[in-house]
Write an enzyme that holds these catalytic residues in place. Structure first.
Site, PDB file in Angstrom:
ATOM      1  NE  ARG A  18      12.012  -0.096   2.054  1.00 41.53           N
ATOM      2  CZ  ARG A  18      11.379  -0.752   1.111  1.00 41.53           C
ATOM      3  NH1 ARG A  18      11.342  -0.263  -0.118  1.00 41.53           N
ATOM      4  NH2 ARG A  18      10.792  -1.900   1.363  1.00 41.53           N
ATOM      5  CG  ASN A  21      12.304   3.494  -0.732  1.00 44.11           C
ATOM      6  OD1 ASN A  21      13.009   2.607  -1.192  1.00 44.11           O
ATOM      7  ND2 ASN A  21      11.056   3.277  -0.362  1.00 44.11           N
ATOM      8  CD  GLU A  30       6.761   2.009   5.002  1.00 41.06           C
ATOM      9  OE1 GLU A  30       7.644   1.126   5.009  1.00 41.06           O
ATOM     10  OE2 GLU A  30       5.873   2.088   4.142  1.00 41.06           O
ATOM     11  CG  HIS A  68       6.097  -4.208   4.915  1.00 44.68           C
ATOM     12  ND1 HIS A  68       5.216  -5.229   4.626  1.00 44.68           N
ATOM     13  CD2 HIS A  68       6.389  -3.627   3.735  1.00 44.68           C
ATOM     14  CE1 HIS A  68       4.990  -5.263   3.328  1.00 44.68           C
ATOM     15  NE2 HIS A  68       5.697  -4.298   2.758  1.00 44.68           N
ATOM     16  NE  ARG A 109       5.902  -8.862  -3.349  1.00 43.37           N
ATOM     17  CZ  ARG A 109       6.247  -7.948  -2.455  1.00 43.37           C
ATOM     18  NH1 ARG A 109       6.171  -8.226  -1.157  1.00 43.37           N
ATOM     19  NH2 ARG A 109       6.668  -6.760  -2.834  1.00 43.37           N
TER      20      ARG A 109
END
Length: 399
Positions: free
Chosen positions: A93, A7, A386, A182, A243
């Site tokens: 990823r 990743n 993940e 996600h 965010r």
């Protein structure tokens, strides 16, 4: 079968080597501060308990970062494999697959070019993901490699959910639409939750709630995502660590006119200076809880805003699905923060969600129910994985 999951971020690289027979990690690590004066690599040997190793030295680019990771993976004392020849596949990823990829893809020249073509949709993420792929292709030339996309799980959304109410030509010309992110986490927890419910995935209705520094919610009907909170970018939807989530789009014009801010400055404000941090100066929920306990009003407001927006999306997705079998919390906040889980579910009793305050207490390191027995909609905490999901998707693509 041993699969290495990579990743790549803009200034970091995470990796994990998994034994797919056991579906368990053999080793993992993270390389941080790539491109700075001094970088850090932290490697964990996970074969027999956990042994941790750390090195600090200049790491100028992702090429050097991945070579350092391979050095640790093949180290004679704490390496999980004797050499790269023992690694059977590499899973990457990739944040943005656009409409090009509706499933994981075995990497070849056409796939790398398609990832490159989607850079305008994810200018902060796809270049780093692509760099990781290019370096890995050089280091593992005989090893099959697979790209697994954050957006792919959400490609089952119907047009009514993903098309924006903008001139349709913007979708036709630039593919401006809702994509969602996600995806590997939402897929993993949905599949796991269905097993825990004792129902076939194709017969379940689930609301998966991924809450971390970045947060998103998905409505999953029969294993297919039918709506999700993030949009063209990961900025939309829930309030997050830094965010803003959903805001009036006219904020851009208002700030430009009244503060003289440029588009880049406004984008920086909304992505990195807003959310929890913008309200109370902290983006770690643990710090916020400590400040709340000492009477910090802004910390209390930030907490209430965060939980309120999660609650609103849960209610909306109950309507989208026409009811749900379960609400499933996951990721850093979702798994570890009982205050957020309770506040997000409080007041939803008339919609069939009745949380058990005792069962909900504390961090959850294993999947467990946190609803009362009479709750028509079950509430679960399912730790996400993940890396395992990427490895499983990679194996499936290669088979």
């Amino acid at each position: 079968m041993k699969i290495l999951v990579i990743n790549c971020g803009s200034s970091s690289l995470k990796y994990m080597l998994l034994d797919m027979k056991k579906q368990a990690p053999m080793s993992s690590g993270v390389v941080e501060r790539i491109g700075e004066d001094v970088g850090i690599i932290t490697h964990k040997d996970l074969r027999d308990g956990e042994r941790k190793f750390r090195e600090d030295h200049p790491i100028p680019d992702h090429d050097v970062a991945l070579r350092l990771a391979v050095d640790h993976l093949t180290h004679p004392e704490h390496g999980a494999v004797a050499g790269v020849h023992e690694i059977d596949a590499v899973g990457h990823r990739v944040v943005q697959g656009g409409e090009t990829f509706k499933a994981p893809a075995v990497i070849d020249k056409a796939v790398t070019e398609a990832i490159r073509a989607n850079i305008p949709l994810a200018p902060l993420h796809n270049p780093a993901n692509l760099t990781g792929i290019e370096v890995a292709l050089e280091l593992f030339p005989k090893c099959p490699q697979v790209a697994v996309f954050d957006t792919e799980f959400h490609q089952t959304m119907p047009p009514r959910a993903y098309i924006y109410a903008l001139p349709y030509r913007l979708y036709e010309e630039l593919r401006v639409r809702r994509y969602g992110f996600h995806g590997t986490s939402h897929r993993y927890v949905a599949r796991t939750a269905a097993k825990l419910l004792g129902k076939p995935l194709e017969k379940t209705k689930l609301i998966t709630v991924h809450l971390g520094n970045g947060s998103s919610i998905a409505a999953v009907d029969g294993g297919r995502c039918v709506d999700t909170s993030m949009g063209l970018t990961p900025l939309a939807g829930l309030m997050m660590g830094t965010r803003c989530g959903d805001v009036d789009p006219a904020v851009f014009t208002f700030l430009a006119d009244n503060k003289g801010m440029s588009i880049k400055e406004i984008d920086e404000l909304l992505n990195k200076q807003s959310g929890l941090k913008g309200i109370c100066g902290m983006n770690d929920m643990r710090d916020i809880h400590e400040a709340r306990a000492h009477g910090d009003e802004k910390a209390q407001l930030a907490f209430e805003m965060f939980a309120y927006r999660v609650k609103k999306y849960i209610g909306a997705y109950l309507a989208v699905l026409g009811g749900a079998d379960a609400v499933v919390f996951t990721a850093g906040i979702g798994e570890n923060d009982d205050f957020v889980r309770e506040a997000a579910c409080s007041g939803l009793e008339q919609l069939g969600i009745i949380i058990d305050q005792t069962a909900n207490q504390g961090r959850k390191t294993e999947a467990c129910p946190v609803h009362r027995p009479e709750s028509p909609v079950q509430v679960w905490v399912v730790p996400t994985d993940e890396e395992l999901e990427i490895a499983l998707a990679s194996r499936a693509a290669l088979s």
